[in-house]
Motif scaffolding. Structure first.
Motif, PDB file in Angstrom:
ATOM      1  N   GLY A  16       0.856  -1.081   0.022  1.00  0.00           N
ATOM      2  CA  GLY A  16       0.095   0.007   0.152  1.00  0.00           C
ATOM      3  C   GLY A  16       0.848   1.179   0.046  1.00  0.00           C
ATOM      4  O   GLY A  16       0.549   2.233  -0.602  1.00  0.00           O
ATOM      5  N   GLN A  17       1.866   1.219   0.735  1.00  0.00           N
ATOM      6  CA  GLN A  17       2.999   2.235   0.984  1.00  0.00           C
ATOM      7  C   GLN A  17       3.551   2.710  -0.460  1.00  0.00           C
ATOM      8  O   GLN A  17       3.485   3.657  -1.016  1.00  0.00           O
ATOM      9  N   ALA A  18       3.874   1.572  -1.247  1.00  0.00           N
ATOM     10  CA  ALA A  18       4.497   1.751  -2.621  1.00  0.00           C
ATOM     11  C   ALA A  18       3.286   2.406  -3.522  1.00  0.00           C
ATOM     12  O   ALA A  18       3.792   3.202  -4.585  1.00  0.00           O
ATOM     13  N   LEU A  19       2.252   1.827  -3.444  1.00  0.00           N
ATOM     14  CA  LEU A  19       1.099   2.510  -4.337  1.00  0.00           C
ATOM     15  C   LEU A  19       0.947   3.681  -4.182  1.00  0.00           C
ATOM     16  O   LEU A  19       0.821   4.648  -4.987  1.00  0.00           O
ATOM     17  N   VAL A  20       0.842   4.348  -2.860  1.00  0.00           N
ATOM     18  CA  VAL A  20       0.532   5.748  -2.555  1.00  0.00           C
ATOM     19  C   VAL A  20       1.965   6.356  -2.880  1.00  0.00           C
ATOM     20  O   VAL A  20       1.697   7.624  -3.541  1.00  0.00           O
ATOM     21  N   GLU A  21       3.105   6.024  -2.910  1.00  0.00           N
ATOM     22  CA  GLU A  21       4.318   6.579  -3.387  1.00  0.00           C
ATOM     23  C   GLU A  21       4.328   6.932  -4.810  1.00  0.00           C
ATOM     24  O   GLU A  21       4.538   7.924  -5.416  1.00  0.00           O
ATOM     25  N   THR A  22       3.800   5.758  -5.479  1.00  0.00           N
ATOM     26  CA  THR A  22       3.492   5.758  -6.895  1.00  0.00           C
ATOM     27  C   THR A  22       2.745   6.969  -7.436  1.00  0.00           C
ATOM     28  O   THR A  22       2.809   7.623  -8.437  1.00  0.00           O
ATOM     29  N   ALA A  23       1.502   7.077  -6.751  1.00  0.00           N
ATOM     30  CA  ALA A  23       0.324   7.919  -7.193  1.00  0.00           C
ATOM     31  C   ALA A  23       0.874   9.248  -6.781  1.00  0.00           C
ATOM     32  O   ALA A  23       0.265  10.171  -7.675  1.00  0.00           O
ATOM     33  N   LEU A  24       1.632   9.498  -5.845  1.00  0.00           N
ATOM     34  CA  LEU A  24       2.227  10.969  -5.713  1.00  0.00           C
ATOM     35  C   LEU A  24       3.153  11.453  -6.697  1.00  0.00           C
ATOM     36  O   LEU A  24       3.314  12.623  -7.070  1.00  0.00           O
ATOM     37  N   ILE A  25       4.215  10.514  -7.072  1.00  0.00           N
ATOM     38  CA  ILE A  25       5.075  10.941  -7.817  1.00  0.00           C
ATOM     39  C   ILE A  25       4.805  10.739  -9.392  1.00  0.00           C
ATOM     40  O   ILE A  25       5.181  11.454 -10.272  1.00  0.00           O
ATOM     41  N   LEU A  26       4.000  10.028  -9.881  1.00  0.00           N
ATOM     42  CA  LEU A  26       3.749   9.755 -11.279  1.00  0.00           C
ATOM     43  C   LEU A  26       3.302  11.008 -11.936  1.00  0.00           C
ATOM     44  O   LEU A  26       3.541  11.453 -12.898  1.00  0.00           O
ATOM     45  N   PRO A  27       2.350  11.837 -11.458  1.00  0.00           N
ATOM     46  CA  PRO A  27       1.779  13.033 -12.155  1.00  0.00           C
ATOM     47  C   PRO A  27       2.860  14.067 -12.263  1.00  0.00           C
ATOM     48  O   PRO A  27       3.066  14.802 -13.339  1.00  0.00           O
ATOM     49  N   ILE A  28       3.899  13.986 -11.359  1.00  0.00           N
ATOM     50  CA  ILE A  28       5.100  14.838 -11.400  1.00  0.00           C
ATOM     51  C   ILE A  28       5.978  14.711 -12.629  1.00  0.00           C
ATOM     52  O   ILE A  28       6.316  15.171 -13.265  1.00  0.00           O
ATOM     53  N   LEU A  29       6.229  13.160 -12.663  1.00  0.00           N
ATOM     54  CA  LEU A  29       6.948  12.591 -13.793  1.00  0.00           C
ATOM     55  C   LEU A  29       6.423  12.689 -15.338  1.00  0.00           C
ATOM     56  O   LEU A  29       7.078  13.042 -15.988  1.00  0.00           O
ATOM     57  N   LEU A  30       5.035  12.734 -15.212  1.00  0.00           N
ATOM     58  CA  LEU A  30       4.494  13.074 -16.536  1.00  0.00           C
ATOM     59  C   LEU A  30       4.445  14.442 -16.917  1.00  0.00           C
ATOM     60  O   LEU A  30       4.529  14.701 -18.144  1.00  0.00           O
ATOM     61  N   ILE A  31       4.298  15.314 -16.038  1.00  0.00           N
ATOM     62  CA  ILE A  31       4.407  16.688 -16.216  1.00  0.00           C
ATOM     63  C   ILE A  31       5.709  17.008 -16.646  1.00  0.00           C
ATOM     64  O   ILE A  31       5.944  17.725 -17.780  1.00  0.00           O
ATOM     65  N   LEU A  32       6.785  16.429 -16.430  1.00  0.00           N
ATOM     66  CA  LEU A  32       8.016  16.590 -16.732  1.00  0.00           C
ATOM     67  C   LEU A  32       8.301  16.145 -18.230  1.00  0.00           C
ATOM     68  O   LEU A  32       9.050  16.702 -18.894  1.00  0.00           O
ATOM     69  N   LEU A  33       7.853  14.870 -18.075  1.00  0.00           N
ATOM     70  CA  LEU A  33       8.175  14.282 -19.657  1.00  0.00           C
ATOM     71  C   LEU A  33       7.511  15.084 -20.858  1.00  0.00           C
ATOM     72  O   LEU A  33       7.924  15.277 -21.802  1.00  0.00           O
ATOM     73  N   PHE A  34       6.054  15.474 -20.340  1.00  0.00           N
ATOM     74  CA  PHE A  34       5.274  16.382 -21.429  1.00  0.00           C
ATOM     75  C   PHE A  34       6.051  17.810 -21.621  1.00  0.00           C
ATOM     76  O   PHE A  34       6.208  18.382 -22.828  1.00  0.00           O
ATOM     77  N   GLY A  35       6.458  18.280 -20.470  1.00  0.00           N
ATOM     78  CA  GLY A  35       7.241  19.451 -20.474  1.00  0.00           C
ATOM     79  C   GLY A  35       8.621  19.320 -21.323  1.00  0.00           C
ATOM     80  O   GLY A  35       8.853  20.095 -22.152  1.00  0.00           O
ATOM     81  N   LEU A  36       9.276  18.318 -21.430  1.00  0.00           N
ATOM     82  CA  LEU A  36      10.488  18.352 -22.219  1.00  0.00           C
ATOM     83  C   LEU A  36      10.213  18.093 -23.674  1.00  0.00           C
ATOM     84  O   LEU A  36      10.928  18.603 -24.589  1.00  0.00           O
ATOM     85  N   THR A  37       8.949  17.122 -23.953  1.00  0.00           N
ATOM     86  CA  THR A  37       8.417  17.161 -25.113  1.00  0.00           C
ATOM     87  C   THR A  37       8.119  18.554 -25.782  1.00  0.00           C
ATOM     88  O   THR A  37       8.640  18.743 -27.008  1.00  0.00           O
ATOM     89  N   ASP A  38       7.376  19.287 -25.038  1.00  0.00           N
ATOM     90  CA  ASP A  38       7.158  20.648 -25.471  1.00  0.00           C
ATOM     91  C   ASP A  38       8.366  21.550 -25.845  1.00  0.00           C
ATOM     92  O   ASP A  38       8.340  22.366 -26.771  1.00  0.00           O
ATOM     93  N   LEU A  39       9.337  21.411 -24.886  1.00  0.00           N
ATOM     94  CA  LEU A  39      10.456  22.160 -25.032  1.00  0.00           C
ATOM     95  C   LEU A  39      11.247  21.762 -26.299  1.00  0.00           C
ATOM     96  O   LEU A  39      11.691  22.739 -26.962  1.00  0.00           O
ATOM     97  N   GLY A  40      11.174  20.529 -26.684  1.00  0.00           N
ATOM     98  CA  GLY A  40      11.762  20.001 -27.915  1.00  0.00           C
ATOM     99  C   GLY A  40      10.946  20.460 -29.215  1.00  0.00           C
ATOM    100  O   GLY A  40      11.627  20.848 -30.263  1.00  0.00           O
ATOM    101  N   ARG A  41       9.734  20.440 -29.094  1.00  0.00           N
ATOM    102  CA  ARG A  41       8.931  20.951 -30.186  1.00  0.00           C
ATOM    103  C   ARG A  41       9.024  22.566 -30.453  1.00  0.00           C
ATOM    104  O   ARG A  41       9.145  22.924 -31.564  1.00  0.00           O
ATOM    105  N   VAL A  42       9.048  23.265 -29.404  1.00  0.00           N
ATOM    106  CA  VAL A  42       9.285  24.651 -29.299  1.00  0.00           C
ATOM    107  C   VAL A  42      10.611  24.815 -30.217  1.00  0.00           C
ATOM    108  O   VAL A  42      10.818  25.739 -31.098  1.00  0.00           O
ATOM    109  N   PHE A  43      11.625  24.181 -29.529  1.00  0.00           N
ATOM    110  CA  PHE A  43      13.012  24.387 -30.076  1.00  0.00           C
ATOM    111  C   PHE A  43      13.301  24.051 -31.524  1.00  0.00           C
ATOM    112  O   PHE A  43      13.957  24.886 -32.454  1.00  0.00           O
TER     113      PHE A  43
END
Length: 126
Positions: free
Chosen positions: A6-33
């Motif tokens: 249960g602890q691992a599931l909660v940690e994953t749920a907290l970190i996953l949105p941050i990782l997805l925003i970083l991934l999409f942000g890097l993709t956007d940065l590459g597209r703009v560049f």
């Protein structure tokens, strides 16, 4: 000891949105560049063609060829001075390219809207 699944599931749920925003942000940065570099290249190519005395049709054709990886509907082109007769030797010709790029990152795209890129290239007519 109790299971910690249960602890691992909660940690994953907290970190996953941050990782997805970083991934999409890097993709956007590459597209703009990529779009920025493409506009810069197209502006230089078009200004060079205009500087050696080409007409507006050839200049627009060069811009379209150099920006083939971009959405042509979002690309705005401006040649100054407009008619070829006004581009005399020793005067400057200015190519202005504007492009609007939509971001993929959900939260950032709602806050900022599309990013407007502009490239202005000036060369002396030969």
């Amino acid at each position: 000891m109790k299971s910690q699944r249960g602890q691992a599931l909660v940690e994953t749920a907290l970190i996953l949105p941050i990782l997805l925003i970083l991934l999409f942000g890097l993709t956007d940065l590459g597209r703009v560049f990529h779009a920025y570099l493409t506009l810069d290249h197209a502006g230089r190519e078009a200004a060079r063609v205009a500087a050696v005395g080409a007409d507006d049709g050839k200049i627009n054709e060069k811009i379209e060829l150099a920006t083939s990886s971009l959405n042509q509907d979002k690309l705005k082109k401006d040649i100054d001075p407009k008619p070829k007769a006004n581009r005399t030797s020793g005067k400057d010709v200015t190519i202005t390219l504007k492009y609007s790029i939509d971001l993929l990152t959900p939260f950032i795209s709602y806050m900022t809207g599309p990013i407007e890129l502009e490239n202005k290239t000036v060369m002396r007519v030969e």
